[in-house]
Design a protein around this motif. Structure first.
Motif, PDB file in Angstrom:
ATOM      1  N   GLY A 185      36.842 -23.680 -28.255  1.00 24.43           N
ATOM      2  CA  GLY A 185      37.407 -22.328 -28.256  1.00 24.43           C
ATOM      3  C   GLY A 185      36.885 -21.452 -29.381  1.00 24.43           C
ATOM      4  O   GLY A 185      37.420 -20.372 -29.621  1.00 24.43           O
ATOM      5  N   HIS A 186      35.843 -21.891 -30.070  1.00 22.72           N
ATOM      6  CA  HIS A 186      35.332 -21.109 -31.198  1.00 22.72           C
ATOM      7  C   HIS A 186      34.043 -20.370 -30.842  1.00 22.72           C
ATOM      8  O   HIS A 186      33.381 -20.672 -29.856  1.00 22.72           O
ATOM      9  CB  HIS A 186      35.069 -22.027 -32.398  1.00 22.72           C
ATOM     10  N   LYS A 187      33.723 -19.418 -31.688  1.00 17.91           N
ATOM     11  CA  LYS A 187      32.424 -18.748 -31.619  1.00 17.91           C
ATOM     12  C   LYS A 187      31.654 -19.207 -32.855  1.00 17.91           C
ATOM     13  O   LYS A 187      31.918 -18.729 -33.965  1.00 17.91           O
ATOM     14  CB  LYS A 187      32.640 -17.232 -31.642  1.00 17.91           C
ATOM     15  N   PRO A 188      30.742 -20.166 -32.702  1.00 19.20           N
ATOM     16  CA  PRO A 188      30.088 -20.732 -33.886  1.00 19.20           C
ATOM     17  C   PRO A 188      28.909 -19.899 -34.385  1.00 19.20           C
ATOM     18  O   PRO A 188      28.072 -19.456 -33.609  1.00 19.20           O
ATOM     19  CB  PRO A 188      29.601 -22.105 -33.407  1.00 19.20           C
ATOM     20  N   TYR A 189      28.879 -19.736 -35.682  1.00 24.77           N
ATOM     21  CA  TYR A 189      27.754 -19.088 -36.369  1.00 24.77           C
ATOM     22  C   TYR A 189      27.037 -20.145 -37.195  1.00 24.77           C
ATOM     23  O   TYR A 189      27.689 -20.941 -37.867  1.00 24.77           O
ATOM     24  CB  TYR A 189      28.255 -18.001 -37.322  1.00 24.77           C
ATOM     25  N   LEU A 190      25.713 -20.109 -37.166  1.00 27.87           N
ATOM     26  CA  LEU A 190      24.944 -21.084 -37.928  1.00 27.87           C
ATOM     27  C   LEU A 190      24.374 -20.439 -39.196  1.00 27.87           C
ATOM     28  O   LEU A 190      23.772 -19.365 -39.136  1.00 27.87           O
ATOM     29  CB  LEU A 190      23.790 -21.625 -37.069  1.00 27.87           C
ATOM     30  N   VAL A 191      24.614 -21.118 -40.314  1.00 25.07           N
ATOM     31  CA  VAL A 191      23.958 -20.728 -41.572  1.00 25.07           C
ATOM     32  C   VAL A 191      23.168 -21.952 -42.010  1.00 25.07           C
ATOM     33  O   VAL A 191      23.741 -23.013 -42.235  1.00 25.07           O
ATOM     34  CB  VAL A 191      24.989 -20.350 -42.652  1.00 25.07           C
ATOM     35  N   GLU A 192      21.845 -21.780 -42.104  1.00 25.79           N
ATOM     36  CA  GLU A 192      21.020 -22.965 -42.313  1.00 25.79           C
ATOM     37  C   GLU A 192      19.935 -22.659 -43.321  1.00 25.79           C
ATOM     38  O   GLU A 192      19.402 -21.549 -43.338  1.00 25.79           O
ATOM     39  CB  GLU A 192      20.373 -23.342 -40.970  1.00 25.79           C
ATOM     40  N   GLY A 193      19.591 -23.651 -44.145  1.00 22.67           N
ATOM     41  CA  GLY A 193      18.448 -23.475 -45.023  1.00 22.67           C
ATOM     42  C   GLY A 193      18.514 -24.347 -46.246  1.00 22.67           C
ATOM     43  O   GLY A 193      19.534 -25.000 -46.515  1.00 22.67           O
ATOM     44  N   ASP A 194      17.403 -24.367 -46.994  1.00 26.55           N
ATOM     45  CA  ASP A 194      17.413 -25.092 -48.260  1.00 26.55           C
ATOM     46  C   ASP A 194      16.805 -24.255 -49.380  1.00 26.55           C
ATOM     47  O   ASP A 194      16.558 -24.747 -50.471  1.00 26.55           O
ATOM     48  CB  ASP A 194      16.713 -26.454 -48.125  1.00 26.55           C
TER      49      ASP A 194
END
Ligand code: TPP
Length: 788
Positions: free
Chosen positions: A233-242
């Motif tokens: 039931g969520h709207k997922p946002y991706l935050v990715e990196g190094d």
């Protein structure tokens, strides 16, 4: 997954936030390793490294990163926000942040915001006489230790219920997400009312690893992960990196977006009257485990692997190479840029942070609530049933709870939770005045489902418990009603909550919180219809293991005593109260004045059922509603057949009265115990639970050797109510046999009666197998004396 490609941070803001993050990381590493030279003013020496290196680095940089960025949100929007960290093993991070915010030194002035204080901050961490390694009760701003993984999300929702202006940012470890309690708690979003509740922002910390393994969610691919989280039931946002600078921009942009979305959901529901179930945003943060720590140690990769979980440089005190790496690692944060010559954080590091109550470490919701209040409780005496009548105890309680609900409706700080059992447990009267919270679809056959309901039902005891704990930890009140056998599912959660209370009640700065109240019904003796799987009275054995100052166990024998006990529990703070009471029609033994007096005493002689004139031949004791009836029925038989036998009847409503006063605050002094139970007469004790518990509580009493306890001994099936007692040798006939066998001289004198009792048990067995219900004399038995 949604990715917000924007760079909202101007150079100066980026520098500020990165400096803050570096400072938090520096302070975290310092806590794990150092016991001297906190500012690295001189080269690091082995003696400045702690002899035992205890702590968890891996999750900490991620927690610190989020703390920095959430602080930016709070400052920018004046948003009220608290921070719940599932991976509470990242304790040094939360301590570091609260020190940077100034809260730590306000609460613990010894740990000042200067070099001396920083030294103490480092020394005390995971050190004898210091503070625990996790986000423990000692950590300002914490409502969640996170030591036992799995409960962060349900705690976060519990905190958000009825706090319309509060947003709870909740970090979920990707390993933690594999636990049962966490998995079920995703569904909490179907119970969050965007009008009356705040919001939860789940942040899945996808650093990829647990202690020694990859995490499932890190290895199923983004499509499957996206489908899973969307399915929840969520709207997922991706935050990715190094790369820190890139991640700072991405995270800031994403947080701006999701906080806008949350505000919009609230506005649509509150101003536009939207009633569709919102798709709440969440964040997946994929950054390396142990980010900014050593990349490689002893030739093996560490940063971004499971090896970063705890202490990456395990031999820093004994191994020169490790020591050098540690110093290089700490200096990589450039402490000289972060702290001034006194050791205080430089103003540019902190002057943008939230202030006062808005600091996550100082938010009053995390310390007993922003608006703590005692409940309005209608006078329970007005709900009394006349002694001598029959009543379903929990149904009577339900009438009072309905009015408790109504009286506190304006304050919105009382909720009832349970796994689909409110009506089954006969508390359905509350649904006359409120609904069961529900944001999912509703069909015409549904009853009592509503968006703003104050009864919380989900078939997950874990989630019920987690919600209620979160609600209580933020200063509100509640009651958990549950089938007795299945409340065991939350054994471990109640452990953790009781440990929390044990610690907080000795922290002067922690405000007391409302007690965790259980109503256990549909109990062992009346699970004759559901059978053996539903028969287990062992939760009370489990609870009494916890610190005596925290736990209370009540076994009210009838409806009036249940009312009195419930009133007492809902007024109390900082306890775990367990009430066990039946829901089936049963006699009311005491009128309300007697009931209130009996509950105040905790245990007492029922003189109307005794004929001992101060010198009993035998004491018949009972704790629990069914045992009380049975012991009275046995007393009746003894009166008929052995009128000269002097019987004293004792009823125990507050189980902890049985312990000595040296062991439990409710314990009876020995002299009083001896006066009631005698030191030399047989005591036949009919107990609701497993007999060993009574022995455990009374083993120090003088007359313990004379104590003979009957209770549940793991015998049962789908059968008749009385057969449950016969199967466990706690029926009236067996109790009479026990008296005959134990009172000196009776064996010979009452041999015929004994034989008769054995025959009655056989007759019962034959009858129920033929007819399918209990003998009429059992079903219709009533106390023969003057109606009370
Ligand atoms: C219920 C429970 N089981 C096992 C553990 C032991 N344990 C501590 S940390 C950890 C791994 C956690 O991994 P994750 O949730 O991904 O956290 P992170 O990687 O961020 O440290 C485990 C298994 C625990 N604390 N709680």
């Amino acid at each position: 997954m949604h990715v917000v490609e924007a760079s909202p941070l101007a150079a100066e803001e980026l520098h500020r936030i990165d400096s803050y993050w570096r400072a938090a990381n520096y302070l975290s590493v310092g806590q794990i390793y150092l016991m001297g030279n906190p500012l690295l003013r001189e080269p690091l020496t082995p003696e400045q490294v702690k002899p035992r290196l205890l702590g968890h680095w891996g999750t900490t940089p991620g927690l610190n990163l989020l703390y920095a960025h959430l602080s930016r949100i709070i400052t920018g929007r004046g948003q009220e926000l608290i921070y719940v960290t599932g991976p509470g093993h990242g304790g040094p991070g939360l301590v570091a942040n609260s020190w940077l915010e100034g809260t730590y030194s306000e609460v613990y002035p010894r740990v000042s915001r200067d070099e001396v204080g920083m030294g103490r901050l480092f020394n005390q961490f995971s050190f004898p006489g210091g503070i625990p390694s996790h986000v423990a009760p000692q950590t300002p701003g914490s409502i969640h230790e996170g030591g036992e993984l799995g409960y962060c999300l349900s705690h976060a929702y519990g905190a958000a219920f009825d706090n319309p202006n509060l947003i709870v940012a909740c970090v979920i470890g990707d390993g933690e997400a594999e636990t049962g309690p966490l998995a079920t708690s995703w569904h909490s979003n179907k119970f969050l009312d965007p009008v009356g509740d705040g919001a939860v922002l789940p942040i899945l910390h996808l650093n990829g690893w647990k202690i020694a393994n990859p995490t499932v969610l890190a290895r199923i691919g983004d499509d499957e992960l996206h489908a899973l989280l969307t399915g929840y039931g969520h709207k997922p946002y991706l935050v990715e990196g190094d790369d820190p600078a890139t991640v700072h921009q991405l995270l800031a942009a994403t947080l701006d977006t999701v906080f806008d979305e949350i505000a919009d959901i609230h506005r649509r529901a509150r101003e536009d009257g939207a009633t569709d179930r919102p798709r709440w945003p969440m964040i997946v943060l994929r950054t390396p485990k142990g980010w900014t720590g050593p990349e490689e140690v002893d030739g093996l990769p560490v940063e971004g692997t499971w090896r970063a979980h705890q202490v990456p440089l395990s031999a820093a005190r004994d191994d020169d190479a490790h020591l050098a790496l540690l110093e290089r690692w700490m200096r990589s944060y450039r402490p000289e840029e972060l702290f001034d010559t006194t050791g205080a954080p430089r103003p540019e590091l902190t002057d943008w942070l939230p202030t006062g109550d808005l600091r996550m470490s100082a938010n009053p919701h995390t310390n007993g609530g922003r608006y703590p209040r005692d409940l309005e409780l209608p006078d329970f005496r007005g709900y009394a049933v006349k002694a001598g009548e029959t009543a379903e105890a929990t149904r009577v309680l339900g009438g009072w709870l309905r009015d408790v609900m109504t009286a506190n409706q304006p304050y919105r700080d009382f909720r009832l939770v349970g796994p689909d059992e409110t009506e089954s447990n006969r508390l359905g009267a509350v649904l006359d005045v409120t609904d069961k919270a529900w944001q999912a679809a509703v069909t015409p056959v549904d009853q009592h489902l509503g968006r703003h309901g104050r009864v919380m039902e989900i078939l997950s005891e874990h989630t019920c418990q987690g919600w209620l704990e979160g609600y209580l930890l933020t200063g509100r009140h509640g009651l958990f009603s549950c089938y007795e056998a299945f409340v065991h599912i939350v054994d471990s959660m109640v452990n953790q909550h009781a440990k929390w209370l044990k610690v907080t009640r000795h922290l002067a700065w922690r405000r007391p919180i409302p007690s965790l109240n259980y109503l256990l019904t549909s109990h062992v003796w009346r699970q004759d219809h559901n059978g053996f799987s539903h028969q287990d009275p062992g939760f009370i054995d489990h609870v009494v293991n916890k610190k005596a100052e925290v736990v209370r166990v009540y076994l009210p024998p009838d409806a009036n005593t249940l009312l009195s006990v419930a009133d007492h529990c809902l007024r109390s703070r900082d306890y775990v109260n367990v009430i066990v009471a039946g829901k089936q029609p049963a006699p009311v033994w005491l009128n309300m004045d007697e009931a209130a007096m009996h509950c105040a005493r905790g245990l007492g002689i029922w003189d109307w059922a005794s004929n001992d004139s101060g010198d009993p031949d035998v004491v018949l004791a009972a704790a629990g509603d069914v045992p009380t009836l049975e012991i009275l029925a046995a007393t009746d038989l003894l009166r008929q057949h052995l009128p000269d036998l002097k019987v004293r009847m004792v009823n125990v409503v507050d189980l902890m009265r049985l312990e000595p006063d040296t062991e439990h605050p409710h314990g009876l002094p020995d002299a009083e115990f001896d006066a009631i139970f005698t030191t030399d007469r047989p005591v036949i004790f009919a107990f609701h639970g497993y007999p060993a518990l009574i022995h455990r509580l009374t083993y120090r009493r003088t007359g313990h050797a004379n104590l003979h306890v009957r209770g549940y001994k793991e015998e049962g099936t789908t059968t008749t109510p009385f057969d449950m007692l016969v199967l466990n040798d706690m029926d009236r006939y067996h109790l009479v046999i026990d008296v005959i066998d134990r009172v000196p001289g009776l064996a010979r004198r009452a041999a015929v009666l004994r034989q008769h009792m054995v025959d009655k048990r056989a007759e019962h067995r034959a009858y129920i197998r033929r007819v399918g219900e209990d003998l009429p004399e059992i079903r219709d038995w009533a106390w023969p004396a003057t109606p009370r």
